[in-house]
Design a protein around this motif. Structure first.
Motif: not given
Length: 119
Positions: A25-28, A32-35, A52-55
């Motif tokens: 994971p990488k936090c934007g 956002e979270l990229l994995a 991509l995870y968008t809260p």
């Protein structure tokens, strides 16, 4: 495998919904979270893909099985850049246009391509 969330108030650790089979994971900057989805997850023939995870949406979306490895968010959070080992270039993926654009062609530069873990 899996991305976990630590709740400091309750001191509990839980797996983030939908991230049971994700890695790296990488936090934007905007949360956002990229994995990366590992290859074969869900079906043996599935390739690795960036997720991509968008809260605000509370959901994961697949943004592509690009050859991008170890992505790094831009400061404004509108894109992430990475080494594309398959195309031998440095590229950025724009969240606004949903496209990958080449920043630089690497060519045969051994300084960027000789290691197993680039970037």
């Amino acid at each position: 495998m899996g991305i976990r969330r630590l709740d400091l108030a309750t001191r509990t650790v839980t797996v983030l919904d939908g991230a049971e089979n994700l890695l790296y994971p990488k936090c934007g900057p905007q949360g956002e979270l990229l994995a990366t989805r590992a290859p074969g997850v869900g079906a043996a023939s599935r390739s690795a893909a960036l997720m991509l995870y968008t809260p605000a949406r509370g959901a994961w979306e697949e943004i592509g099985p690009f050859g991008l490895v170890y992505p790094t968010w831009t400061r404004d959070g509108r894109a992430f850049c990475s080494l594309d080992r398959e195309a031998n270039r440095v590229a950025c993926y724009s969240l606004g246009t949903r496209r990958v654009e080449t920043l630089a062609e690497i060519g045969d530069n051994p300084l960027l391509t000789w290691v197993n873990v680039p970037w």
